[in-house]
Design a protein around this motif. Structure first.
Motif, PDB file in Angstrom:
ATOM      1  N   ALA A  35       0.835  -1.207   0.000  1.00 49.27           N
ATOM      2  CA  ALA A  35       0.000   0.000   0.000  1.00 49.27           C
ATOM      3  C   ALA A  35       0.868   1.256   0.000  1.00 49.27           C
ATOM      4  O   ALA A  35       0.564   2.245  -0.689  1.00 49.27           O
ATOM      5  CB  ALA A  35      -0.931  -0.004   1.209  1.00 49.27           C
ATOM      6  N   LEU A  36       1.950   1.232   0.766  1.00 48.30           N
ATOM      7  CA  LEU A  36       2.835   2.392   0.822  1.00 48.30           C
ATOM      8  C   LEU A  36       3.594   2.592  -0.487  1.00 48.30           C
ATOM      9  O   LEU A  36       3.780   3.731  -0.932  1.00 48.30           O
ATOM     10  CB  LEU A  36       3.822   2.243   1.980  1.00 48.30           C
ATOM     11  N   VAL A  37       4.011   1.504  -1.109  1.00 55.58           N
ATOM     12  CA  VAL A  37       4.696   1.618  -2.396  1.00 55.58           C
ATOM     13  C   VAL A  37       3.779   2.303  -3.410  1.00 55.58           C
ATOM     14  O   VAL A  37       4.190   3.225  -4.129  1.00 55.58           O
ATOM     15  CB  VAL A  37       5.134   0.232  -2.910  1.00 55.58           C
ATOM     16  N   GLU A  38       2.524   1.877  -3.459  1.00 56.08           N
ATOM     17  CA  GLU A  38       1.582   2.482  -4.405  1.00 56.08           C
ATOM     18  C   GLU A  38       1.356   3.956  -4.091  1.00 56.08           C
ATOM     19  O   GLU A  38       1.358   4.811  -4.982  1.00 56.08           O
ATOM     20  CB  GLU A  38       0.245   1.737  -4.370  1.00 56.08           C
ATOM     21  N   SER A  39       1.169   4.273  -2.805  1.00 52.81           N
ATOM     22  CA  SER A  39       0.917   5.652  -2.403  1.00 52.81           C
ATOM     23  C   SER A  39       2.097   6.561  -2.740  1.00 52.81           C
ATOM     24  O   SER A  39       1.918   7.668  -3.269  1.00 52.81           O
ATOM     25  CB  SER A  39       0.633   5.711  -0.897  1.00 52.81           C
ATOM     26  N   ILE A  40       3.302   6.098  -2.444  1.00 49.26           N
ATOM     27  CA  ILE A  40       4.495   6.910  -2.719  1.00 49.26           C
ATOM     28  C   ILE A  40       4.698   7.071  -4.223  1.00 49.26           C
ATOM     29  O   ILE A  40       5.054   8.159  -4.705  1.00 49.26           O
ATOM     30  CB  ILE A  40       5.731   6.286  -2.051  1.00 49.26           C
TER      31      ILE A  40
ATOM     32  N   ILE B 109      11.081   7.182  11.805  1.00 48.09           N
ATOM     33  CA  ILE B 109      10.822   6.045  10.919  1.00 48.09           C
ATOM     34  C   ILE B 109      10.018   6.453   9.693  1.00 48.09           C
ATOM     35  O   ILE B 109      10.247   5.966   8.583  1.00 48.09           O
ATOM     36  CB  ILE B 109      10.089   4.935  11.696  1.00 48.09           C
ATOM     37  N   ASP B 110       9.067   7.378   9.876  1.00 51.92           N
ATOM     38  CA  ASP B 110       8.109   7.672   8.814  1.00 51.92           C
ATOM     39  C   ASP B 110       8.782   8.333   7.613  1.00 51.92           C
ATOM     40  O   ASP B 110       8.661   7.857   6.482  1.00 51.92           O
ATOM     41  CB  ASP B 110       6.995   8.564   9.361  1.00 51.92           C
ATOM     42  N   SER B 111       9.479   9.444   7.848  1.00 48.44           N
ATOM     43  CA  SER B 111      10.111  10.129   6.725  1.00 48.44           C
ATOM     44  C   SER B 111      11.253   9.291   6.149  1.00 48.44           C
ATOM     45  O   SER B 111      11.500   9.321   4.937  1.00 48.44           O
ATOM     46  CB  SER B 111      10.626  11.503   7.155  1.00 48.44           C
ATOM     47  N   CYS B 112      11.929   8.522   7.002  1.00 45.68           N
ATOM     48  CA  CYS B 112      13.004   7.654   6.505  1.00 45.68           C
ATOM     49  C   CYS B 112      12.434   6.543   5.616  1.00 45.68           C
ATOM     50  O   CYS B 112      13.033   6.183   4.594  1.00 45.68           O
ATOM     51  CB  CYS B 112      13.797   7.065   7.664  1.00 45.68           C
TER      52      CYS B 112
ATOM     53  N   ILE C  86       7.482  15.021  -0.538  1.00 45.34           N
ATOM     54  CA  ILE C  86       6.684  13.957   0.090  1.00 45.34           C
ATOM     55  C   ILE C  86       7.059  13.929   1.567  1.00 45.34           C
ATOM     56  O   ILE C  86       8.233  14.040   1.929  1.00 45.34           O
ATOM     57  CB  ILE C  86       6.954  12.590  -0.562  1.00 45.34           C
ATOM     58  N   THR C  87       6.057  13.793   2.423  1.00 48.52           N
ATOM     59  CA  THR C  87       6.271  13.878   3.866  1.00 48.52           C
ATOM     60  C   THR C  87       5.716  12.643   4.580  1.00 48.52           C
ATOM     61  O   THR C  87       4.984  11.851   3.996  1.00 48.52           O
ATOM     62  CB  THR C  87       5.607  15.143   4.437  1.00 48.52           C
ATOM     63  N   GLY C  88       6.059  12.523   5.873  1.00 42.54           N
ATOM     64  CA  GLY C  88       5.698  11.329   6.638  1.00 42.54           C
ATOM     65  C   GLY C  88       4.523  11.495   7.580  1.00 42.54           C
ATOM     66  O   GLY C  88       4.225  10.576   8.357  1.00 42.54           O
ATOM     67  N   GLU C  89       3.814  12.646   7.548  1.00 43.11           N
ATOM     68  CA  GLU C  89       2.685  12.828   8.467  1.00 43.11           C
ATOM     69  C   GLU C  89       1.626  11.755   8.272  1.00 43.11           C
ATOM     70  O   GLU C  89       1.361  11.321   7.153  1.00 43.11           O
ATOM     71  CB  GLU C  89       2.040  14.211   8.259  1.00 43.11           C
TER      72      GLU C  89
ATOM     73  N   PRO D 136       1.608  14.049   1.990  1.00 41.41           N
ATOM     74  CA  PRO D 136       1.792  13.022   3.044  1.00 41.41           C
ATOM     75  C   PRO D 136       1.316  11.643   2.584  1.00 41.41           C
ATOM     76  O   PRO D 136       0.111  11.359   2.546  1.00 41.41           O
ATOM     77  CB  PRO D 136       0.943  13.566   4.195  1.00 41.41           C
ATOM     78  N   ALA D 137       2.262  10.787   2.251  1.00 42.54           N
ATOM     79  CA  ALA D 137       1.928   9.503   1.632  1.00 42.54           C
ATOM     80  C   ALA D 137       1.155   8.566   2.560  1.00 42.54           C
ATOM     81  O   ALA D 137       0.343   7.762   2.105  1.00 42.54           O
ATOM     82  CB  ALA D 137       3.203   8.819   1.148  1.00 42.54           C
ATOM     83  N   PHE D 138       1.388   8.645   3.873  1.00 43.73           N
ATOM     84  CA  PHE D 138       0.677   7.760   4.794  1.00 43.73           C
ATOM     85  C   PHE D 138      -0.814   8.097   4.851  1.00 43.73           C
ATOM     86  O   PHE D 138      -1.624   7.253   5.239  1.00 43.73           O
ATOM     87  CB  PHE D 138       1.269   7.849   6.203  1.00 43.73           C
TER      88      PHE D 138
END
Length: 642
Positions: free
Chosen positions: A251-256, A274-277, A370-373, A518-520
């Protein structure tokens, strides 16, 4: 990314609307410096204004966008992802497109699906669509409130804007401040939909507003089209760990991947979390070329994460750019500008630092990051969530893990962690417990109330801001849920939109025409996360366990094993240089003249509190007073700034 504003005034359309439209655009030119457009129609009383930041369809995305066959007009702010696939499907159904902009799909989806069209939209957006045939205006805001949208329904028309300052450029929009909202801002937490100004409302996340003309007035319907719906306790998806991990990763790969798509270069924000990394690691893998990564470094080692961010950048071969933010950078004019762009107060100067970073990113030549929020909100990352998990999940009854976690995070006592348990009957009624995330702000309120003037107290009457927040929550989304889900839901509905995505996100990024993605917070990721069992989100006291495992292959070992560390700027009392800078703001905005002019505070009591703060070495209490001073300075500055 853009700015939108407008007015629908069928019976009181002004002859000077062209000049007003230009002023409205000027107030939000930072949201769209690449050009502006307007649709002005005295016959219908409609004025729609748009300022453009060109990201997709650089030469063919001017707005407003018209669908003349159907009598539709659109102004949009944000991004619709997966739009190429949707355009193909709509073309197959016979719909023709006149631009290359992603925004145009909203018009065609509306023609095909009516008001259900929002269910097909994916991304970060706020837009207004006018249907001439039905004589209705539709305002829509994305599911989490990533993009702002405000409105005012008055005797002289219906008004809206991406930012309130653009609305206030219209002479028929009132600008009186609301005492209840001022109190909420002093304690940090707003009621969903509330703003600092009387009669100006924020469209709630996941909602649309349908404004239909009825004679000389309007019928206004607020409709929720999406919510962060957690399953009932015991009805989460019980799957093997590896399946949870792989689903999150996919899911994250698709979102990013969607958020890397643009007609301009895309960079990443990179902290030591962890999120932004994770975002950077996946972006580098998808792009298969070095990614530009921007990191904030503070001049206080206790709050600085730059070293870990650098280790991550080196691991994936990113081109890292570190902005060193010093004590003097966080106050003075920079503090005031952050208040102006955020249109609200803030408890910590992190928003100032992020505004400085967005300026630097644009100066370097980037428009998109792109951000990790959102990861902490969805996967149980905050220390406050862990506290409630340990306290209220029967499986952890009697565990000392919560207190041990607080000791490890003692530096945040007085800000995001309460040093003692406190409860409120309204939250006990609505949620069954008072969530740990609001307890520090209840303690701030305890400190604020004695500082208020008698006249201001009289305006408030018996108003209870904590009860107002609690009763704003939808009980049907809380009843029968696990304590962790309740804590996350209550935060998502309040602090995510009002803080993280406001002065920690869009408003300070767009102050410098920078689009943050924010991809998450892609709703496909969110709906997956909410179905993951609590014990998989937090495993053996490890927050965001499933995200750690999904991203293990891209994270440095030190980060994979590291406990969540709240990302914030060092408070003023932690450094003599910062203390000197906040003293200058105190002298300017909390003087006898300012206190008398605004009437919020009792001068003697506020002055005594400031003197006590200057002499104290109690970190927890000084952190809380830092918060109160930040809010008080900003509240007084707001009048002059607007």
């Amino acid at each position: 990314m853009c700015g939108i504003a407008g007015v629908w005034s069928p019976t009181a359309y002004r002859d000077d609307m062209a000049e007003i439209a230009e002023r409205m655009a000027e107030r939000m030119v930072h949201r769209g410096p690449d050009g502006w457009g307007a649709h002005l129609d005295p016959e219908t009383g409609l004025g729609m204004v748009h300022t453009r930041l060109s990201i997709i369809g650089l030469d063919a995305g001017d707005q407003p966008i018209h669908d003349r066959d159907a009598g539709l007009i659109l102004t949009a702010n944000g991004e619709f992802y997966d739009y190429k696939r949707l355009r193909g499907l709509l073309r197959t159904d016979g719909y023709e497109f006149t631009t290359k902009s992603d925004s145009e799909i909203a018009l065609k989806l509306y023609r095909k699906h009516g008001l259900d069209f929002v269910e097909h939209l994916r991304g970060e957006f706020a837009f207004v669509l006018f249907d001439e045939q039905k004589q209705r205006l539709i305002l829509v805001r994305d599911r989490f409130g990533i993009r702002p949208l405000f409105y005012h329904a008055g005797e002289k028309g219906f008004f809206w804007g991406s930012e309130m300052k653009s609305m206030l450029a219209h002479p028929d929009v009132p600008r009186e401040m609301c005492p209840k909202a001022q109190l909420h801002q002093m304690m940090q937490v707003m009621v969903p939909g509330m703003t600092l100004f009387e009669g100006i409302h924020a469209l709630k996340p996941g909602h649309m507003l349908i404004v239909t003309r009825k004679g000389d007035g309007f019928d206004i319907e607020e409709r929720r089209y999406w919510d962060a719906e957690f399953p009932l306790d015991g009805e989460h998806d019980e799957l093997p760990d590896e399946e949870h991990i792989e689903r999150v990763r996919a899911a994250l790969v698709e979102s990013i991947a969607f958020r890397l798509e643009a007609d301009v270069p895309v960079a990443c924000y990179l902290s030591g979390g962890i999120d932004s990394c994770s975002i950077l690691g996946m972006a580098a893998a998808i792009q298969q070329s070095p990614v530009k990564a921007f990191t904030i470094s503070f001049d206080d080692a206790r709050y600085d994460e730059a070293a870990i961010a650098t280790e991550m950048a080196q691991k994936v071969g990113a081109d890292q750019d570190i902005l060193i933010v010093k004590a003097t950078d966080l106050y003075g004019e920079n503090f005031e500008q952050a208040v102006y762009y955020s249109e609200r107060t803030f408890y910590n100067t992190l928003g100032v630092a992020k505004m400085l970073m967005s300026r630097h990113v644009r100066d370097v030549g980037y428009k998109v990051v792109i951000t990790g929020e959102g990861s902490d909100e969805l996967f149980g990352g905050y220390a406050q969530f862990k506290a409630d998990y340990f306290l209220h999940d029967p499986a952890h009854a009697g565990s000392a893990a919560g207190e041990e976690m607080k000791k490890r995070n003692a530096i945040f006592s007085g800000s995001v962690l309460a040093e003692r348990q406190i409860s409120h009957p309204a939250f006990e009624e609505v949620m069954g417990f008072t969530p740990s995330w609001i307890q520090p702000w209840m303690l701030v309120l305890e400190r604020v109330r004695p500082l208020l003037s008698d006249a201001f107290r009289e305006k408030l009457g018996d108003y209870d801001p904590i009860a107002a927040i609690a009763y704003s929550l939808d009980r049907s989304m809380l009843d029968g849920r696990h304590p962790l889900d309740k804590a996350q839901y209550s935060w998502i509905k309040t602090m995510l939109e009002g803080q993280i995505l406001n002065w920690g996100g869009d408003r300070v990024d767009m102050a410098n025409s920078l689009e943050s993605r924010p991809a998450f917070l892609d709703h496909h990721v969110a709906e997956l996360a909410m179905r993951i069992p609590p014990h998989v989100r937090i495993r053996d006291g490890v927050e965001k366990w499933v995200v750690r495992e999904a991203m293990k292959h891209v994270l440095p070992e030190v980060l994979y094993k590291r406990e969540k560390f709240a990302f914030m700027a060092p408070p003023a009392h932690t450094d003599k240089a910062k203390a000197a800078e906040i003293d200058k703001l105190i002298e300017k905005w909390l003087s006898s003249e300012e206190i008398a002019a605004h009437g919020i505070f009792d001068e003697a009591k506020l002055g005594a509190s400031i003197e006590e703060y200057r002499k104290s070495d109690d970190h927890t209490q000084n952190t809380r007073k830092d918060i109160i001073l930040n809010h008080a300075i900003a509240l007084h500055a707001m009048d002059a700034l607007f």
